[in-house]
Design a protein around this motif. Sequence first.
Motif, PDB file in Angstrom:
ATOM      1  N   VAL A 211       0.867  -1.181   0.000  1.00  0.00           N
ATOM      2  CA  VAL A 211       0.000   0.000   0.000  1.00  0.00           C
ATOM      3  C   VAL A 211       0.902   1.229   0.000  1.00  0.00           C
ATOM      4  O   VAL A 211       1.744   1.384   0.898  1.00  0.00           O
ATOM      5  CB  VAL A 211      -0.910   0.010   1.239  1.00  0.00           C
ATOM      6  N   PRO A 212       0.815   2.108  -0.995  1.00  0.00           N
ATOM      7  CA  PRO A 212       1.738   3.246  -1.076  1.00  0.00           C
ATOM      8  C   PRO A 212       1.528   4.232   0.076  1.00  0.00           C
ATOM      9  O   PRO A 212       0.389   4.613   0.374  1.00  0.00           O
ATOM     10  CB  PRO A 212       1.391   3.881  -2.425  1.00  0.00           C
ATOM     11  N   PRO A 213       2.595   4.650   0.737  1.00  0.00           N
ATOM     12  CA  PRO A 213       2.446   5.593   1.848  1.00  0.00           C
ATOM     13  C   PRO A 213       1.912   6.955   1.422  1.00  0.00           C
ATOM     14  O   PRO A 213       1.363   7.703   2.234  1.00  0.00           O
ATOM     15  CB  PRO A 213       3.870   5.709   2.414  1.00  0.00           C
ATOM     16  N   GLU A 214       2.051   7.288   0.102  1.00  0.00           N
ATOM     17  CA  GLU A 214       1.580   8.598  -0.373  1.00  0.00           C
ATOM     18  C   GLU A 214       0.080   8.785  -0.165  1.00  0.00           C
ATOM     19  O   GLU A 214      -0.420   9.916  -0.225  1.00  0.00           O
ATOM     20  CB  GLU A 214       1.893   8.758  -1.857  1.00  0.00           C
ATOM     21  N   ILE A 215      -0.634   7.689   0.066  1.00  0.00           N
ATOM     22  CA  ILE A 215      -2.075   7.804   0.269  1.00  0.00           C
ATOM     23  C   ILE A 215      -2.381   8.693   1.471  1.00  0.00           C
ATOM     24  O   ILE A 215      -3.440   9.303   1.573  1.00  0.00           O
ATOM     25  CB  ILE A 215      -2.698   6.404   0.442  1.00  0.00           C
ATOM     26  N   GLY A 216      -1.427   8.788   2.394  1.00  0.00           N
ATOM     27  CA  GLY A 216      -1.621   9.638   3.565  1.00  0.00           C
ATOM     28  C   GLY A 216      -1.682  11.112   3.237  1.00  0.00           C
ATOM     29  O   GLY A 216      -2.108  11.929   4.066  1.00  0.00           O
ATOM     30  N   ASN A 217      -1.251  11.488   2.022  1.00  0.00           N
ATOM     31  CA  ASN A 217      -1.327  12.893   1.603  1.00  0.00           C
ATOM     32  C   ASN A 217      -2.741  13.324   1.271  1.00  0.00           C
ATOM     33  O   ASN A 217      -3.000  14.516   1.104  1.00  0.00           O
ATOM     34  CB  ASN A 217      -0.434  13.123   0.380  1.00  0.00           C
ATOM     35  N   CYS A 218      -3.651  12.362   1.131  1.00  0.00           N
ATOM     36  CA  CYS A 218      -5.024  12.676   0.744  1.00  0.00           C
ATOM     37  C   CYS A 218      -5.799  13.121   1.975  1.00  0.00           C
ATOM     38  O   CYS A 218      -6.567  12.346   2.571  1.00  0.00           O
ATOM     39  CB  CYS A 218      -5.684  11.462   0.089  1.00  0.00           C
ATOM     40  N   SER A 219      -5.617  14.361   2.330  1.00  0.00           N
ATOM     41  CA  SER A 219      -6.186  14.867   3.575  1.00  0.00           C
ATOM     42  C   SER A 219      -7.702  14.956   3.555  1.00  0.00           C
ATOM     43  O   SER A 219      -8.332  15.008   4.605  1.00  0.00           O
ATOM     44  CB  SER A 219      -5.594  16.249   3.887  1.00  0.00           C
ATOM     45  N   SER A 220      -8.297  14.960   2.343  1.00  0.00           N
ATOM     46  CA  SER A 220      -9.763  15.038   2.242  1.00  0.00           C
ATOM     47  C   SER A 220     -10.399  13.693   1.929  1.00  0.00           C
ATOM     48  O   SER A 220     -11.622  13.615   1.761  1.00  0.00           O
ATOM     49  CB  SER A 220     -10.156  16.056   1.156  1.00  0.00           C
ATOM     50  N   LEU A 221      -9.560  12.651   1.847  1.00  0.00           N
ATOM     51  CA  LEU A 221     -10.080  11.339   1.464  1.00  0.00           C
ATOM     52  C   LEU A 221     -11.056  10.822   2.517  1.00  0.00           C
ATOM     53  O   LEU A 221     -10.726  10.729   3.701  1.00  0.00           O
ATOM     54  CB  LEU A 221      -8.928  10.349   1.292  1.00  0.00           C
ATOM     55  N   ARG A 222     -12.254  10.477   2.059  1.00  0.00           N
ATOM     56  CA  ARG A 222     -13.291   9.982   2.974  1.00  0.00           C
ATOM     57  C   ARG A 222     -13.569   8.504   2.786  1.00  0.00           C
ATOM     58  O   ARG A 222     -13.958   7.823   3.731  1.00  0.00           O
ATOM     59  CB  ARG A 222     -14.577  10.791   2.781  1.00  0.00           C
ATOM     60  N   LEU A 223     -13.410   7.987   1.572  1.00  0.00           N
ATOM     61  CA  LEU A 223     -13.653   6.562   1.316  1.00  0.00           C
ATOM     62  C   LEU A 223     -12.475   5.978   0.569  1.00  0.00           C
ATOM     63  O   LEU A 223     -12.085   6.479  -0.482  1.00  0.00           O
ATOM     64  CB  LEU A 223     -14.940   6.370   0.514  1.00  0.00           C
ATOM     65  N   LEU A 224     -11.901   4.906   1.111  1.00  0.00           N
ATOM     66  CA  LEU A 224     -10.800   4.188   0.482  1.00  0.00           C
ATOM     67  C   LEU A 224     -11.142   2.703   0.491  1.00  0.00           C
ATOM     68  O   LEU A 224     -11.176   2.074   1.548  1.00  0.00           O
ATOM     69  CB  LEU A 224      -9.490   4.433   1.228  1.00  0.00           C
ATOM     70  N   LYS A 225     -11.403   2.163  -0.699  1.00  0.00           N
ATOM     71  CA  LYS A 225     -11.733   0.751  -0.828  1.00  0.00           C
ATOM     72  C   LYS A 225     -10.744   0.106  -1.788  1.00  0.00           C
ATOM     73  O   LYS A 225     -10.667   0.489  -2.955  1.00  0.00           O
ATOM     74  CB  LYS A 225     -13.173   0.569  -1.334  1.00  0.00           C
ATOM     75  N   ALA A 226      -9.975  -0.854  -1.284  1.00  0.00           N
ATOM     76  CA  ALA A 226      -8.990  -1.553  -2.107  1.00  0.00           C
ATOM     77  C   ALA A 226      -9.030  -3.050  -1.828  1.00  0.00           C
ATOM     78  O   ALA A 226      -8.023  -3.742  -1.957  1.00  0.00           O
ATOM     79  CB  ALA A 226      -7.589  -0.994  -1.858  1.00  0.00           C
ATOM     80  N   GLY A 227     -10.193  -3.547  -1.450  1.00  0.00           N
ATOM     81  CA  GLY A 227     -10.333  -4.958  -1.132  1.00  0.00           C
ATOM     82  C   GLY A 227     -10.303  -5.851  -2.355  1.00  0.00           C
ATOM     83  O   GLY A 227     -10.443  -5.407  -3.486  1.00  0.00           O
ATOM     84  N   HIS A 228     -10.088  -7.148  -2.101  1.00  0.00           N
ATOM     85  CA  HIS A 228     -10.115  -8.160  -3.149  1.00  0.00           C
ATOM     86  C   HIS A 228      -9.089  -7.869  -4.240  1.00  0.00           C
ATOM     87  O   HIS A 228      -9.402  -7.823  -5.420  1.00  0.00           O
ATOM     88  CB  HIS A 228     -11.519  -8.292  -3.722  1.00  0.00           C
ATOM     89  N   ASN A 229      -7.858  -7.643  -3.795  1.00  0.00           N
ATOM     90  CA  ASN A 229      -6.709  -7.511  -4.681  1.00  0.00           C
ATOM     91  C   ASN A 229      -5.630  -8.464  -4.193  1.00  0.00           C
ATOM     92  O   ASN A 229      -5.929  -9.441  -3.487  1.00  0.00           O
ATOM     93  CB  ASN A 229      -6.215  -6.063  -4.696  1.00  0.00           C
ATOM     94  N   ASN A 230      -4.393  -8.207  -4.550  1.00  0.00           N
ATOM     95  CA  ASN A 230      -3.267  -9.038  -4.096  1.00  0.00           C
ATOM     96  C   ASN A 230      -2.250  -8.192  -3.340  1.00  0.00           C
ATOM     97  O   ASN A 230      -1.045  -8.436  -3.423  1.00  0.00           O
ATOM     98  CB  ASN A 230      -2.597  -9.713  -5.300  1.00  0.00           C
ATOM     99  N   LEU A 231      -2.738  -7.230  -2.598  1.00  0.00           N
ATOM    100  CA  LEU A 231      -1.848  -6.344  -1.851  1.00  0.00           C
ATOM    101  C   LEU A 231      -1.199  -7.101  -0.694  1.00  0.00           C
ATOM    102  O   LEU A 231      -1.800  -7.998  -0.105  1.00  0.00           O
ATOM    103  CB  LEU A 231      -2.630  -5.139  -1.317  1.00  0.00           C
ATOM    104  N   SER A 232       0.024  -6.734  -0.375  1.00  0.00           N
ATOM    105  CA  SER A 232       0.769  -7.422   0.681  1.00  0.00           C
ATOM    106  C   SER A 232       1.474  -6.397   1.569  1.00  0.00           C
ATOM    107  O   SER A 232       1.355  -5.192   1.368  1.00  0.00           O
ATOM    108  CB  SER A 232       1.780  -8.401   0.072  1.00  0.00           C
TER     109      SER A 232
END
Length: 724
Positions: A211-232
Amino acid sequence: MPTLCLLVLMLCSAYFISCCTDHERNCLHFLAGLSQDGHGGLAASWRHGTDCCSWEGITCSSTVGKAATITDILLASKKLEGSISPSLGSLPGLQRLNLSHNSLSGGLPADIMSSGSIVILDISFNLLNGDLQDSPSSSSASGRRIQVINVSSNSFSGRFPSSSWEKMENLLVLNASNNSFTGPMPSFLICIRSSSFAVLDISYNHFSGDVPPEIGNCSSLRLLKAGHNNLSGTVPDELFNATSLEHLSFPANDLHGVLDGAAIIKLRNLVVLDLGFNIFSGNIPDSIGRLKRLEEIHLNHNSMAGELAPALGSCTNLKALNLGSNYFSGELGKVNFSKLSGLKSLHVSYNSFTGTIPESIYTCSNLNALQLSFNKFHGQLSFRIANLKSLTYLSLAENSFTNISNTLQILKSSRNLTTLLIGGNFRDEEISDDKTVDGFENLKVLAMENCPLFGNIPIWISKLKNLEMLFLFNNYLSGSIPVWVSILNSLFYLDLANNSLSGEIPAELTEMPMLRSERVTSHLDIKILELPVYTGPSPKYFTVSDFPAVMILENNNLTGVIPTEIGQLKSLLSLILGSNNLHGEISETILDLTNLEILDLSNNHLTGTIPADLNNLNFLSELNVSNNDLQGPVPTGGHLDTFPRSSFDGNPRLCGHMLDQDCDDPVIVDVPQGSSRQGGYKAIFVIAFGAFFGVGVFTNLSITPKPDKNGFKSLRDIPQTRFH
């Protein structure tokens, strides 16, 4: 026709009526050709010589004195087929383009993505495929107004484009879920340019890596859905800097680590936390009680352990708590459920909880699903469960509850129950035939398997007029199969295997209305339903997506012949009658079961030949007639040729190439008197089928722990083919 078009334009000019331009009309014409509605669809309003601003699904601006321009193309669910033309990207005033829920194919033209006017783009639920292209390098990303992009539920593949998408400074919503994107999860430097970016859904794809750490820059992000992938890997600490998050969803990946209490309390706005089906470990931190807005917690199917944090009782807005399939232990009463008045679903199955059901649960008056199966609970059910007036789904299976008579008397007042799973309890008790057991009028699923219970099949079941599925397998039930089963008009799944039932198969059983229909019509809620299915020495409960029509009567003491009326059960997919004392020939009426996928008649005393027309049962994928007294050639020239030898073994008078017995050679039979199938053939059957199942040719192996009447363990197969 040109004269008519000119006349329309002159009228528009004279009376300041909004009319589209020739360019816009030409850009739209291809859409009319995609319509499959016939003369009653788009073709009825998209007529030549008319103003395209009046066409169905088209909206134009209406500024008086100025030329009209198309602003909206809204053609969702219009049965469109074909490809999308790049010309739509050249409409200068187009703001909203919605072509969702059609059957469009091909790719998404880059001209549409580079449009300087489109604000909302929705092409979801189509058949679009290929790669999503970056916008042409000559186009200016900074000039784009696009705010919402929905490309979900298509067949896009390849790596997710980034260079131009991450420069869209007005983007608010991106939904790319349910496609086949690969490669790493996008880094989303987009949040540097678009400070208002709020919704990201990339679930149900094939993204891999961390999961890329840059996602933390999204200060207005309200919904994050990344299920059913192959993330590790682990969830990066930086993600918890996105403090506006309300919905955090990463289920069904390969993420690990522990829930950091100091990090998670940063998400003070969190409403939904879904980390199910991963490899998280550790316990639930006490700090979770400070997330006052939490409504859903899904941590099921991980490796979490320890006792529950009492702080869960402080999440007073909680509606769903799913902790199933972990290693939690201790008493469930550590949590004070009386504070969770809004709780609707509690799932803690497949853990190691001990003690009794906490009394505080019975204060959750809105609870409609309670799943406590496969733990170490004990004792008797409390009469206070009657307070749960909204309860529709109750699973207490595989614990150590006692007193089945008392349990049934208590639960009969739960008038809204549709699913009752209480198997694996009440060990060696007698099932009461108490006629005072009533209620349960809405019950659709009843499972009382694997207890084992003594007695006859109780008559109070005949009152369950809405019953669709009945599981009584792996008990010590005796007596005959009651004829009243036929009056259960909705019943289509009947499993009475591994009991001591005797007598003949009643002909009335072939009068079951749902099984005589062409197809099963079920009204079960498949979102939460788990059913008992054997996968080893004891049943497991699995969520199923659809339900086959099944009749399983194997491993009893049934006698007589197979009723000739059996062919009336048109919707049957599985007929399993093995390991009984049936005799006579294989009824030709079985050939009328044209939907049949599994037929097991093994370990009986059937005689005669194998009907050649079994080859005409096109869906038949598993056949077992082993260990009978059948004779003659095994039918060839059809899909029966694909079945293994073990399907026919134990019939000394059968011949055919798969049995290494030439039908022209004399058949020598040496069977000891009085021991047709006692011991020897059954041992061969168990060994052969054990090896066969072991290499995975058959699915859903089930070996019951209860010995059959000949001292050998029965093999069961609960069919799920065509229902995944």
